[in-house]
Enzyme design. Structure first.
Site, mmCIF file in Angstrom:
data_model
loop_
_atom_site.group_PDB
_atom_site.id
_atom_site.type_symbol
_atom_site.label_atom_id
_atom_site.label_comp_id
_atom_site.label_asym_id
_atom_site.label_seq_id
_atom_site.Cartn_x
_atom_site.Cartn_y
_atom_site.Cartn_z
ATOM 1 N N ASP A 181 0.778 -1.179 0.063
ATOM 2 C CA ASP A 181 0.011 -0.126 0.119
ATOM 3 C C ASP A 181 0.854 1.057 0.012
ATOM 4 O O ASP A 181 1.835 1.396 1.201
ATOM 5 C CB ASP A 181 -0.919 0.027 1.133
ATOM 6 C CG ASP A 181 -2.079 0.974 1.068
ATOM 7 O OD1 ASP A 181 -2.065 1.821 0.365
ATOM 8 O OD2 ASP A 181 -3.141 0.955 1.969
ATOM 9 N N HIS A 183 -0.455 4.292 -0.235
ATOM 10 C CA HIS A 183 -1.112 5.229 0.407
ATOM 11 C C HIS A 183 -1.535 6.598 -0.172
ATOM 12 O O HIS A 183 -1.840 7.542 0.403
ATOM 13 C CB HIS A 183 -0.757 5.390 1.939
ATOM 14 C CG HIS A 183 -0.779 4.427 2.684
ATOM 15 N ND1 HIS A 183 -1.981 3.890 3.548
ATOM 16 C CD2 HIS A 183 0.217 3.680 3.338
ATOM 17 C CE1 HIS A 183 -1.665 2.759 4.047
ATOM 18 N NE2 HIS A 183 -0.281 2.631 4.037
ATOM 19 N N HIS A 283 -12.092 -2.914 -0.035
ATOM 20 C CA HIS A 283 -11.231 -2.567 0.882
ATOM 21 C C HIS A 283 -12.110 -2.528 2.219
ATOM 22 O O HIS A 283 -13.365 -2.404 2.246
ATOM 23 C CB HIS A 283 -11.109 -0.881 0.777
ATOM 24 C CG HIS A 283 -10.555 -0.070 1.855
ATOM 25 N ND1 HIS A 283 -11.281 0.670 2.732
ATOM 26 C CD2 HIS A 283 -9.313 -0.001 2.003
ATOM 27 C CE1 HIS A 283 -10.427 1.178 3.548
ATOM 28 N NE2 HIS A 283 -9.249 0.995 3.264
#
Length: 383
Positions: A181, A183, A283
């Site tokens: 990830d 982000h 998610h």
């Protein structure tokens, strides 16, 4: 089916927002409107929607969804869509309970018997992530997700890139598949370099290599690497998703069922993605209601590939320790076996929420404040 009598919401530890819809016959369903760091804003929207939908036929889920979406004029965005999500999930749970079947039976039935899952691991050093990965293996996971980076600036030392690669290799060395990830923390110059450096090590996917608002940058990056690109937690409806499908820049779509309009809207997003040969990996680092709702969709979605889940992540607060099993009566329904969780077979969401615990905890739960993440130079970083 009876009319809606009451819509309630409960702010619970560590950072979740549950919704309960009760009809005139006393039957009920549970949903989740969790939007980390913005609970009060979502609660305000839920209050308005609760007043609007009292007296509506609880069975008319699509009509209620369309009413919320179309009759307010202003629409979309994380707060409004999270509020719709909680009510929508609760209505599906209510309908499934009323009919005595799991929600996936109302969505066309099963296309699989169990759900592939992954868990989160943290750690700043190779030894840290290796230890965390071994703990996940012991829990039954075969795949994990981890931070791609810590603090990286616009242009930084190549040694930072090598550190990320070494952490990733440490997890792979113990037999786990791993996703990374980003982000959206990195600007394009560093994101390009890191994605290329990871490419030879075959990540499961790279998530949010750039922020979703940089759609043209994501499209550019997708042409430079073969790593599957994943995103979607900050897309809130099918119209937000559309451009990424049309320009072919996303390989794995990650809608969040508590942010994108609930079961009704995520189903539409999944069908859109299937037409573009894009996989679905919802998610969900959220609570048990959101996870159960995701699993109902996963079981009935042909292009689903893997589900994020927070099992085994314990949140320590001043009031005690909480995880996704804290508010349900049957925690074994989320047991991970050889990388999978079996389909939930109970009616509705397939879980039993412990309402007594929810009401007790919600009485004294303060709003959760977003985490703050700063670079060594004091500038704000995405978390």
């Amino acid at each position: 089916m009876a009319k809606i009598k009451l819509i309630e919401y409960f702010r619970v530890l560590p950072r979740w927002l549950f919704v309960k819809v009760t009809d005139e016959e006393g039957q009920y369903g549970w949903g989740e409107s969790t939007l980390e760091g913005h609970s009060e804003a979502v609660e305000g929207t839920l209050q308005a929607l609760s007043k609007r939908f009292q007296g509506y036929e609880a069975d008319d889920i699509e009509h209620i969804w369309q009413t919320a979406w179309r009759l307010g004029f202003y629409r979309g965005g994380p707060v409004f869509m999270s509020a719709i999500s909680g009510i929508d999930i609760a209505l599906w749970d209510l309908k499934g309970r009323h009919l005595g079947v799991p929600i996936y039976q109302l969505l066309g039935g099963k296309v699989r018997d169990k759900v592939s899952v992954y868990g989160w691991i943290g750690g700043d050093r190779p030894s840290d992530v290796e230890a965390a990965g071994k703990a996940r293996l012991a829990q039954g996971f075969k795949a994990v997700k981890m931070n791609a980076t810590g603090d990286i600036n616009w242009l930084d030392s190549p040694a930072i890139l090598e550190s990320s690669v070494q952490r990733f290799k440490a997890v792979k060395s113990i037999g786990l598949d791993a996703a990374l990830d980003f982000h959206g923390r990195l600007h394009k110059p560093m994101a390009k370099q890191l994605a290329k450096a990871l490419e030879a090590h075959h990540p499961l996917f790279i998530e949010e290599p750039l922020l979703s608002e940089h759609a043209e940058g994501i499209k550019h990056l997708s042409g430079l690497v073969t790593c599957p690109i994943a995103l979607g937690e900050r897309l809130y409806n099918r119209w937000d998703v559309k451009r990424f499908l049309e320009d072919g820049s996303v390989d794995v779509l990650q809608p969040d069922i508590s942010h994108c309009g609930g079961i009704s809207e995520i189903r539409r997003i999944c069908s859109m993605a299937e037409a573009y040969d894009v996989a679905i990996a919802p998610h969900c680092p959220l609570g048990p209601i959101a996870l159960a709702a995701c699993m109902q969709v996963d079981i009935s979605t042909p292009n689903f590939v893997i589900q994020e889940m927070g099992l085994g992540i314990h949140y320590n607060t001043e009031a005690g320790e909480y995880d996704i099993t804290s508010y349900i009566k049957d925690p074994k329904v989320f047991e991970v076996k050889d990388g999978y969780v079996d389909a939930l077979t109970g009616p509705g969401l397939g879980i039993e929420v412990d309402e007594e615990v929810v009401r007790r905890v919600s009485k004294n739960t303060e709003p959760w404040k977003p985490k703050e993440f700063y670079g060594v130079d004091g500038s704000i970083r995405e978390w």
